[in-house]
Write an enzyme that holds these catalytic residues in place. Structure first.
Site, PDB file in Angstrom:
ATOM      1  N   GLU A 283       0.839  -1.199   0.000  1.00 20.82           N
ATOM      2  CA  GLU A 283       0.000   0.000   0.000  1.00 20.82           C
ATOM      3  C   GLU A 283       0.882   1.261   0.000  1.00 20.82           C
ATOM      4  O   GLU A 283       0.587   2.243  -0.673  1.00 20.82           O
ATOM      5  CB  GLU A 283      -0.897  -0.030   1.236  1.00 20.82           C
ATOM      6  CG  GLU A 283      -2.152   0.807   1.096  1.00 20.82           C
ATOM      7  CD  GLU A 283      -3.158   0.453   2.190  1.00 20.82           C
ATOM      8  OE1 GLU A 283      -4.034  -0.376   1.918  1.00 20.82           O
ATOM      9  OE2 GLU A 283      -3.045   0.979   3.314  1.00 20.82           O
ATOM     10  N   GLU A 286       2.049   1.937  -3.399  1.00 22.92           N
ATOM     11  CA  GLU A 286       0.964   2.549  -4.190  1.00 22.92           C
ATOM     12  C   GLU A 286       0.803   4.028  -3.854  1.00 22.92           C
ATOM     13  O   GLU A 286       0.601   4.859  -4.741  1.00 22.92           O
ATOM     14  CB  GLU A 286      -0.359   1.860  -3.846  1.00 22.92           C
ATOM     15  CG  GLU A 286      -0.765   0.733  -4.745  1.00 22.92           C
ATOM     16  CD  GLU A 286      -2.139   0.240  -4.332  1.00 22.92           C
ATOM     17  OE1 GLU A 286      -3.117   0.593  -4.992  1.00 22.92           O
ATOM     18  OE2 GLU A 286      -2.232  -0.487  -3.321  1.00 22.92           O
ATOM     19  N   CYS A 309      -8.203  -2.430   3.723  1.00 26.47           N
ATOM     20  CA  CYS A 309      -8.004  -3.674   4.480  1.00 26.47           C
ATOM     21  C   CYS A 309      -9.226  -4.102   5.268  1.00 26.47           C
ATOM     22  O   CYS A 309      -9.256  -5.199   5.808  1.00 26.47           O
ATOM     23  CB  CYS A 309      -6.790  -3.568   5.390  1.00 26.47           C
ATOM     24  SG  CYS A 309      -6.601  -1.971   6.130  1.00 26.47           S
ATOM     25  N   SER A 329      -6.974   1.754  -2.578  1.00 25.58           N
ATOM     26  CA  SER A 329      -5.781   0.949  -2.842  1.00 25.58           C
ATOM     27  C   SER A 329      -6.248  -0.431  -3.310  1.00 25.58           C
ATOM     28  O   SER A 329      -7.306  -0.908  -2.913  1.00 25.58           O
ATOM     29  CB  SER A 329      -5.009   0.819  -1.527  1.00 25.58           C
ATOM     30  OG  SER A 329      -4.214  -0.339  -1.542  1.00 25.58           O
ATOM     31  N   LYS A 368     -14.768 -10.577   8.230  1.00 20.94           N
ATOM     32  CA  LYS A 368     -13.625 -11.376   7.770  1.00 20.94           C
ATOM     33  C   LYS A 368     -14.074 -12.770   7.327  1.00 20.94           C
ATOM     34  O   LYS A 368     -13.446 -13.405   6.494  1.00 20.94           O
ATOM     35  CB  LYS A 368     -12.570 -11.486   8.872  1.00 20.94           C
ATOM     36  CG  LYS A 368     -11.829 -10.184   9.126  1.00 20.94           C
ATOM     37  CD  LYS A 368     -10.796  -9.926   8.057  1.00 20.94           C
ATOM     38  CE  LYS A 368     -10.162  -8.563   8.204  1.00 20.94           C
ATOM     39  NZ  LYS A 368      -9.404  -8.173   7.018  1.00 20.94           N
ATOM     40  N   GLU A 371     -15.148 -12.231   3.934  1.00 16.20           N
ATOM     41  CA  GLU A 371     -13.982 -11.964   3.081  1.00 16.20           C
ATOM     42  C   GLU A 371     -13.309 -13.276   2.657  1.00 16.20           C
ATOM     43  O   GLU A 371     -12.921 -13.430   1.491  1.00 16.20           O
ATOM     44  CB  GLU A 371     -12.984 -11.062   3.816  1.00 16.20           C
ATOM     45  CG  GLU A 371     -11.849 -10.571   2.920  1.00 16.20           C
ATOM     46  CD  GLU A 371     -10.845  -9.693   3.649  1.00 16.20           C
ATOM     47  OE1 GLU A 371     -10.404  -8.692   3.077  1.00 16.20           O
ATOM     48  OE2 GLU A 371     -10.478 -10.007   4.800  1.00 16.20           O
ATOM     49  N   GLU A 376     -12.508 -13.817  -5.353  1.00 10.63           N
ATOM     50  CA  GLU A 376     -11.190 -13.295  -5.752  1.00 10.63           C
ATOM     51  C   GLU A 376     -10.078 -13.897  -4.917  1.00 10.63           C
ATOM     52  O   GLU A 376      -8.909 -13.819  -5.278  1.00 10.63           O
ATOM     53  CB  GLU A 376     -11.092 -11.765  -5.577  1.00 10.63           C
ATOM     54  CG  GLU A 376     -12.166 -10.955  -6.184  1.00 10.63           C
ATOM     55  CD  GLU A 376     -13.345 -10.783  -5.228  1.00 10.63           C
ATOM     56  OE1 GLU A 376     -14.195 -11.699  -5.202  1.00 10.63           O
ATOM     57  OE2 GLU A 376     -13.410  -9.773  -4.533  1.00 10.63           O
ATOM     58  N   CYS A 513     -10.741  -2.094  14.472  1.00  7.76           N
ATOM     59  CA  CYS A 513     -10.938  -3.526  14.769  1.00  7.76           C
ATOM     60  C   CYS A 513     -11.077  -3.820  16.258  1.00  7.76           C
ATOM     61  O   CYS A 513     -11.682  -4.816  16.626  1.00  7.76           O
ATOM     62  CB  CYS A 513      -9.775  -4.342  14.236  1.00  7.76           C
ATOM     63  SG  CYS A 513      -9.739  -4.344  12.458  1.00  7.76           S
TER      64      CYS A 513
HETATM   65 FE1  HC0 Z   1      -8.216  -5.825  11.625  1.00 10.78          FE
HETATM   66 FE2  HC0 Z   1      -6.572  -6.070   9.760  1.00 10.78          FE
HETATM   67  S1  HC0 Z   1      -6.372  -4.595  11.451  1.00 10.78           S
HETATM   68  S2  HC0 Z   1      -8.748  -5.485   9.439  1.00 10.78           S
HETATM   69  O1  HC0 Z   1      -9.012  -4.262  11.962  1.00 10.78           O
HETATM   70  O2  HC0 Z   1      -5.748  -4.012   7.966  1.00 10.78           O
HETATM   71  O3  HC0 Z   1     -10.374  -7.799  11.647  1.00 10.78           O
HETATM   72  O4  HC0 Z   1      -7.336  -6.620  14.326  1.00 10.78           O
HETATM   73  O5  HC0 Z   1      -6.768  -8.383  11.211  1.00 10.78           O
HETATM   74  O6  HC0 Z   1      -6.784  -8.200   7.663  1.00 10.78           O
HETATM   75  O7  HC0 Z   1      -3.794  -6.730  10.217  1.00 10.78           O
HETATM   76  C1  HC0 Z   1      -9.598  -7.036  11.745  1.00 10.78           C
HETATM   77  C2  HC0 Z   1      -7.747  -6.293  13.365  1.00 10.78           C
HETATM   78  C3  HC0 Z   1      -7.068  -7.328  11.012  1.00 10.78           C
HETATM   79  C4  HC0 Z   1      -6.643  -7.392   8.421  1.00 10.78           C
HETATM   80  C5  HC0 Z   1      -4.797  -6.540   9.997  1.00 10.78           C
HETATM   81  C6  HC0 Z   1      -6.057  -4.872   8.546  1.00 10.78           C
END
Ligand code: HC0
Ligand code: SF4
Length: 580
Positions: A283, A286, A309, A329, A368, A371, A376, A513
């Site tokens: 990132e 970028e 992210c 990004s 997540k 995700e 993809e 998070c």
């Molecule tokens: Fe997060 Fe992450 S920081 S999104 O908030 O960027 O869930 O803790 O793991 O993937 O590293 C959540 C937290 C993660 C990812 C990281 C990012």
């Protein structure tokens, strides 16, 4: 200022305060099922609908809801007379009369606010039960389980989804006995604009909204001798997992968590923070790429660049800003970068065939899970990260496996994918991704070493924060937003040409998070979020290396496999594309 009497206490409060707020200030815990006010964030719900918080106010005939009654000078309030206690009990009994009694098998058992009240009010029988229960839908999505027969109409999920997240996926539909909370036209959540942020789950007081549980699947994989099962732990988990075992909010349990994961039987315990460092490499490259083109007068360059992210955030902009899919990004999230590297570079090195390797992630987040499921991030249908379990699910597994968590000593992550810098750690709190990026972008762009790596300007819990960083005379303007409503404001401005930023970090959940939908429940206490954020900054400060580009294993990964950031291999394994 207003002075009033609550029970035997005199208290002075600012004008406009409610009885509930005044009482809480002096430690009188008036119960409620609907009210929530997460100070310092915009998470609020005050419909005065549950009527559990009623109190007696001298001179008034009727009981008054404490959450919706303002304090007046000289008011005398009684919060625990027999009349009050009986009224609350009857209200709770009426709520229970339209609620299933399957507490023992409910995923919220032990953490349910209605169950806690039934205990607190000494409810020993159900005088109003026996009638019909209102018919309501059930649904299992990739991330969230909706079991609406448990809904008590507190409206917290609706407030959070509409007002905080501005997604509008949940609302009341139909009338009377048939009322339910659902997406418009009673669609399934999976057919709505839901982002799977999980904030509705985080505030649901009962078992109506819970996470999709993968713990049984994980136990089967761990038992399977034909599988190599590896785990990655997200940054924010270590700052909250201890709460599930009675430790104060903000206790760092990184080492205990690693020990517990080994006890559970994982073959290798790695860290998502390693991949967070890798994310900064990609990132950051970028960002520098777009900035240098911009500085050289390239008019076609798209700014600001947005972080990518957070999967709920990605889902949100895909749905709501399809005309702007070229500004985020293209870097995958650390979770997905980890999976991708684990199933290629690492697996090849270790001689483990893809079909034998199971990659599990422990995340504070419910999006997540979704995700992991995105096409993809699959090779021939096989996901890079097989599945994700939440902090709460991990705590359940640890308890089930008789691991005495608080007595565990500290253990270290396995290498190489357990190595991280402090920059990777702070990803877990709002502003952390930006700070991590600034540390690397500054040094790589200016060629100078930062004297102070702490960018205090981007820290804190204000909904939108901005800062200007001097990059050798170029004023780099950065913005940070957490909560999708705040993100929407920034994006609307950009859409209408009112942009003041070069780089923007967005996290869907209030707090980032640390406040994710898979974390131990905060029950409306914002101190918990501050304590978790501080814990991550403490871990960062203790790390010998604090800049992603200094992570020695990341350097090796580029030397041996990826070449350089944004190389063809890096693009293929670590970047993605967006669509609506
Ligand atoms: Fe997060 Fe992450 S920081 S999104 O908030 O960027 O869930 O803790 O793991 O993937 O590293 C959540 C937290 C993660 C990812 C990281 C990012
Ligand atoms: Fe709304 Fe988020 Fe819940 Fe989806 S997960 S319904 S977007 S609060």
């Amino acid at each position: 200022q207003i002075t009033l009497q609550i029970d035997r206490h005199y208290i002075t409060v600012p004008e406009g305060s409610t009885i509930l707020e005044a009482a809480r200030k002096i430690g009188i815990d008036i119960p409620t099922l609907c009210h929530i006010d997460l100070k310092g964030t915009c998470v609020k719900n005050n419909p005065a609908s549950c009527r559990i918080c009623v109190v007696e106010v001298e001179g008034r005939r009727n009981l008054a809801p404490a959450c919706a009654t303002r304090c007046t000078e000289g008011m005398v309030v009684r919060t625990s007379t027999l009349r009050v206690m009986n009224a609350r009990k009857v209200v709770a009994e009426l709520i229970l009369s339209d609620h299933p009694n399957d507490c023992l098998t409910c995923p919220k058992c032990g953490d349910c606010e209605l169950q806690t009240l039934a205990l607190r009010f000494n409810i020993r029988r159900m005088p109003y039960n026996g009638g019909e229960l209102s018919p309501r839908k059930r649904e299992v999505t990739s991330s969230i389980v909706r079991n609406m027969d448990k809904c008590i109409f507190c409206r917290r999920c609706e407030s959070v989804c509409n007002e905080v997240q501005t997604v509008g996926a949940l609302g009341a539909i139909r009338r009377g006995f048939n009322t339910t909370i659902a997406p418009a036209f009673d669609k399934m959540m999976s057919d709505s604009e839901c982002t799977y942020c999980g904030q509705c789950v985080a505030v649901c007081p009962v078992g109506a909204l819970t996470e999709r549980d993968h713990t049984n699947r994980l136990l089967l994989d761990l038992e399977n001798p034909d599988k190599v099962v590896i785990v990655q732990t997200a940054p924010a988990v270590r700052a909250a997992l201890g709460e599930e075992f009675g430790l104060p909010a903000g206790t760092l349990v990184t080492g205990k968590m690693v020990y517990a994961l080994r006890e559970l039987g994982f073959d290798y315990v790695f860290d998502t923070d390693f991949a967070a460092d890798l994310t900064i490499m990609e990132e950051g490259a970028e960002i520098l790429n777009r900035l240098t083109r911009y500085m050289n007068g390239d008019k076609s360059v798209r700014l600001p660049i947005l972080t990518s992210c957070c999967p709920a955030w990605v889902n949100f902009f895909e749905h709501h800003f399809p005309d702007m899919l070229d500004i985020p990004s293209t870097a995958r999230s650390p979770q997905q970068m980890f999976g991708s590297i684990a199933k290629t570079f690492w697996a090849e090195k270790m001689g483990i065939p893809r079909e034998k390797l199971v990659v599990v992630s422990i995340m504070p987040c419910l999006a997540k899970k979704y995700e992991c499921d995105r096409n993809e991030f699959k090779t021939d249908g096989s996901p890079d990260v097989d599945y994700s379990i939440s902090t709460r699910e991990l705590a359940r597994l640890i308890r089930r496996a008789n691991v005495g968590f608080t007595l565990l000593t500290d253990k270290e992550f396995d290498q190489p994918m357990g190595a991280s810098t402090g920059a990777g750690v702070i990803f877990g709190t709002t502003g952390g991704v930006m700070e991590a990026a600034l540390r690397s972008v500054y040094e790589i762009y200016t060629g100078r070493t930062l004297e102070n790596v702490n960018f205090e300007q981007v820290r804190g819990l204000a909904g939108v924060r901005r800062a200007t960083i001097d990059l050798d005379g170029f004023e780099l303007k950065v913005g940070i937003a957490h909560g999708l409503g705040n993100a929407r404001h920034l994006l609307e401005d950009i859409r209408h040409g009112r942009n003041e930023y070069h780089v923007i970090e967005i996290m869907a959940c209030p707090g980032g998070c640390i406040g994710g939908g898979g974390q131990p429940l905060h029950h409306g206490n914002s101190e918990v979020l501050y304590a978790r954020a501080n814990a991550l900054y403490r871990e960062d400060a203790q790390k010998p290396l604090r800049k992603s580009h200094e992570n020695p294993y990341i350097k090796t990964l580029y030397e041996e496999y990826l070449g350089r950031p944004l190389s063809e291999t890096a693009e293929r394994l670590l970047h993605t594309h967006y669509f609506n």
